[in-house]
Design a protein around this motif. Structure first.
Motif, PDB file in Angstrom:
ATOM      1  N   ASN A  51       0.878  -1.174   0.000  1.00  0.00           N
ATOM      2  CA  ASN A  51       0.000   0.000   0.000  1.00  0.00           C
ATOM      3  C   ASN A  51       0.911   1.218   0.000  1.00  0.00           C
ATOM      4  N   LYS A  54      -0.118   4.402   2.199  1.00  0.00           N
ATOM      5  CA  LYS A  54       0.144   4.274   3.632  1.00  0.00           C
ATOM      6  C   LYS A  54       1.578   3.846   3.931  1.00  0.00           C
ATOM      7  N   SER A  56       3.071   0.989   3.514  1.00  0.00           N
ATOM      8  CA  SER A  56       2.976  -0.226   4.322  1.00  0.00           C
ATOM      9  C   SER A  56       2.839  -1.442   3.426  1.00  0.00           C
ATOM     10  N   GLN A  82      13.110  -2.924  11.738  1.00  0.00           N
ATOM     11  CA  GLN A  82      12.262  -1.739  11.759  1.00  0.00           C
ATOM     12  C   GLN A  82      11.462  -1.632  13.055  1.00  0.00           C
ATOM     13  N   GLY A 103       6.707   3.202  13.472  1.00  0.00           N
ATOM     14  CA  GLY A 103       6.698   2.269  12.350  1.00  0.00           C
ATOM     15  C   GLY A 103       7.023   0.879  12.846  1.00  0.00           C
ATOM     16  N   THR A 105       6.441  -3.457  12.750  1.00  0.00           N
ATOM     17  CA  THR A 105       5.449  -4.513  12.633  1.00  0.00           C
ATOM     18  C   THR A 105       4.527  -4.518  13.854  1.00  0.00           C
ATOM     19  N   ASP A 148       2.714  -7.686   9.105  1.00  0.00           N
ATOM     20  CA  ASP A 148       2.534  -6.415   8.409  1.00  0.00           C
ATOM     21  C   ASP A 148       3.742  -5.534   8.710  1.00  0.00           C
ATOM     22  N   LEU A 149       3.837  -4.422   8.008  1.00  0.00           N
ATOM     23  CA  LEU A 149       4.963  -3.509   8.196  1.00  0.00           C
ATOM     24  C   LEU A 149       4.548  -2.107   7.804  1.00  0.00           C
ATOM     25  N   LYS A 150       4.926  -1.141   8.614  1.00  0.00           N
ATOM     26  CA  LYS A 150       4.711   0.272   8.315  1.00  0.00           C
ATOM     27  C   LYS A 150       6.060   0.963   8.235  1.00  0.00           C
ATOM     28  N   TRP A 179      12.323  -5.911   5.753  1.00  0.00           N
ATOM     29  CA  TRP A 179      10.856  -5.907   5.802  1.00  0.00           C
ATOM     30  C   TRP A 179      10.252  -7.270   6.114  1.00  0.00           C
TER      31      TRP A 179
END
Length: 693
Positions: A51, A54, A56, A82, A103, A105, A148-150, A179
């Motif tokens: 995405n 976002k 992410s 991260q 940020g 996970t 997930d990851l941001k 990531w």
């Protein structure tokens, strides 16, 4: 994990004492992989959905992990670096970044091959996965990850090695690095379980990768490994140019104004064998250029990617620098692990990954089709030097794997030397920020300097301790200690011996010793393991005449040396010759001797065949070094000597040496280290213009 540092500190103060280097079952005494060498075998199959709005992603992965070690493993360790951007992290606490963007996970689920949950335990950026059944040597386990990851902004105060950059309010450049749950290296010393806080980078296993990524269709994705779906991902016209890229001239594959289809976008698929990591970028509205470098083992593709808002220096230099670096290093050290290398200009810290190099230096914004903008020398060489450095990482640690967390100086030091080597081959006037011995003295004599073996999180300046000083040391090793041909051969052989494997600094030391036949323990100790600096000076120089010379012979020789100046004699000579000189019949041998020359007839003598110079050298620093000396004669000729480091073995603080002199010329100058090749910190006491008699 810093076994070398620990053993070095425990040794004698004798700078020439033998080093006690750690030796494991995977290394041989010759510095090569042993017959029983092992490393874990891993393969990842990853599916991700990006995405970009976002910044992410959400992803799943299947990991096959084969235990090649002699140990039974109950727990496997992974890292998600991260997590340093997550609330409550060690990095946020240490660097007081609590209010900055969060940020990392927020969701991680790990299951076994039967999809049964496995217990996980977090240790800041590290996560332990406890296996239901211990993994014995030779056995394989399959793990399933769902996470997930941001990303955070590239301008984040914790200095991300990934992240996004906004241009005109849009996330146009996104670097997805660190990531996925990255398997940490398990070696003979076990796990290195220090979390990633800021400076101490990564301890990873080699792995095979099969990666599929769904992303918004207006974005171009470039990643590590081989691009399997270029024909489906690229517009037909772009793909046609992509297939026609050659070594003859650069090809512009993409311009921002070029139409980019937004329908029927297929997933992006990449594959890579025995890569140290997998990283990808998603970019839009960029310029994308490409060229190939010919190599006997297959052409190497190099591309440059930069945004359209005026990257004038990138347009002029990026691809040229990339091609130059790959061409030069692949000729010297054989091909890199990745056969496609993408240079991506994105704001923030430069960072290396297999096949993907993030470079933050840019220079001024200006229309790439317009006149050259004003830019500084530093801006130009930052761009070129940043590219050369990140490409050099394609060999270290991407081709030869290292534990950056424990020995960050090892990969950065060799890479920094390779970059310096490239810079000086690029231009004789390159503005190199590290690598030149003349610049290192101030660094090593600073009160807060710590030696390269120091853990990266503890040094006051990582650029000094892990980049600059090791690069200078390798420069000295090549130019002064071993010679260019031997050093270059050793480096090429080292990369060949450890290709695709994990090497430590102790392996490098043993390899250099074995290949060169030289024992350089004093060098590694002084430059890498202990705090100190070089400071050698001339304490004096005394002329010694042959005992068998008559007074006439001595006088004839001593006439080459000028007497001390006298104001009276100078003014008298301007008024004309003195009486005795105007009447040649009155002259004898004494007429040709002033008081100083007469006194010099009593100069010290010895049973030598020609005049000699007894030189006193003082070592006021803590590192013994070979001593370059240059004798200059009055007729303009010069004579160079390189005194072995062995002169300091009996007395490491002061020595006397004898130099034979030309029998019919006067020494006009004695210089120590005239080419500034030994990293001397003080540069005082390096010139003597008159010997003592």
């Amino acid at each position: 994990m810093l076994l070398i540092a620990a053993s070095a500190q425990a040794e004698s103060d004798d700078p020439f004492a033998p080093l006690e280097l750690p030796l494991t079952e995977i290394s041989s005494p010759a510095g090569t992989p042993s017959e029983s060498y092992w490393q874990q075998q891993l393969s990842y199959k990853i599916d991700a959905r990006v995405n970009t709005d976002k910044a992410s992603l959400a992803a799943t992965a299947v990991l096959n992990y084969r235990n090649q070690s002699p140990d039974t493993l109950k727990t496997l360790w992974f890292e998600l670096p991260q997590q340093r951007f997550a609330q409550g992290s060690l990095a946020r606490e240490k660097y007081q970044a609590g209010a900055s963007e969060a940020g990392g996970t927020t969701r991680l689920r790990v299951t076994d091959s039967a999809k049964q949950p496995l217990r996980t335990g977090w240790q800041d950026t590290l996560v332990a996965v406890t296996l239901d059944e211990p993994l014995k040597p030779g056995q394989q386990v399959q793990l399933h990850f769902d996470w997930d990851l941001k990303l955070v902004s590239r301008s984040h105060p914790l200095v991300p090695r990934s992240g996004y950059e906004q241009i005109n309010g849009e996330n146009r450049l996104l670097a997805f690095a660190q990531w996925y749950p990255r398997a940490m290296r398990y070696g003979p010393q076990g796990w290195n379980l220090r979390p990633f806080v800021k400076n101490a980078e990564f301890s990873l296993e080699m792995a095979d990768f099969s990666v599929t990524i769904d992303a918004p269709p207006q974005y171009l994705l470039l990643g590590s490994g081989d691009w399997q779906s270029a024909g489906q991902n690229l517009p037909e016209s772009v793909f046609k140019r992509y297939r026609q890229v050659s070594a003859d001239s650069p090809t512009t594959l993409l311009r921002p104004a070029q139409p980019w289809p937004i329908n029927n976008q297929q997933p992006w698929r990449f594959k890579g064998e025995q890569l140290r990591d997998f990283t990808f970028v998603a970019v839009r509205d960029v310029i994308w250029q490409a060229r190939k470098v010919k190599h006997s083992q297959g052409d190497i593709l190099i591309t440059a990617v930069y945004s359209d808002n005026g990257r004038w220096l990138w347009h002029k230099y990026a691809l040229e620098a990339g091609v130059f670096a790959i061409d030069e290093l692949s000729e010297w050290l054989s091909k890199p692990a990745a056969m496609s290398i993408h240079l991506v200009n994105i704001a923030g810290l430069g960072m290396e990954y297999p096949g993907l190099k993030l470079v933050g230096f840019r220079g001024p914004d200006a229309d790439i089709g317009g006149p050259a903008p004003e830019y500084s020398r530093t801006q130009k060489y930052d761009v070129i030097g940043g590219i050369l450095h990140e490409i050099a990482h394609a060999w270290m640690p991407m081709t030869v794997n290292t534990d950056e967390r424990a020995e960050g100086f090892f990969d950065e030091g060799i890479t920094s030397y390779l970059a310096f080597w490239l810079e000086q081959r690029w231009s004789e006037n390159f503005q190199s920020f590290y690598g030149e011995p003349a610049k290192v003295g101030a660094v090593m004599s600073a009160t807060d300097y710590l030696p390269p073996v120091t853990f990266a999180e503890e040094v006051s300046s990582k650029l000094d301790s892990h980049y600059h000083v090791p690069a200078v040391a390798l420069n000295i090793l090549r130019e002064t200690l071993l010679g260019r041909q031997q050093f270059d051969t050793i480096m090429a052989d080292f990369f060949q011996a450890w290709r695709g494997r994990h090497a430590g600094f102790a392996d490098f030391i043993r390899f250099v010793h074995h290949q060169s036949g030289e024992q350089l323990d004093w060098f590694w100790r002084g430059w890498f393991m202990q705090r100190g600096y070089v400071d050698i000076e001339l304490g004096g120089a005394q002329l010694i005449l042959p005992q068998h010379w008559s007074n006439e012979q001595k006088l004839a020789y001593l006439r080459h040396y000028p007497s001390a100046p006298s104001l009276t004699r100078s003014r008298n000579s301007q008024e004309g010759a003195a009486f005795e000189q105007r009447n040649p019949g009155l002259l004898d041998r004494h007429s040709l001797m002033d008081d100083q020359t007469y006194a010099r007839l009593d100069a010290q003598t010895a049973a030598v065949e020609q005049p000699q110079l007894r030189v006193t050298l003082r070592n006021k620093g803590s590192i013994p070094m070979p001593v370059p000396l240059q004798l200059h004669y009055a007729d303009g000729t010069a004579e160079s000597h390189l005194l072995s480091v062995d002169i300091w073995r009996q007395n490491p603080e002061q020595v006397e040496i004898l130099l034979s002199l030309a029998p019919d010329q006067a020494v006009s100058l004695l210089q120590l280290d005239p080419l500034m090749q030994i990293g001397d910190a003080k540069r005082t006491g390096h010139r003597l213009t008159q010997p003592e008699f």
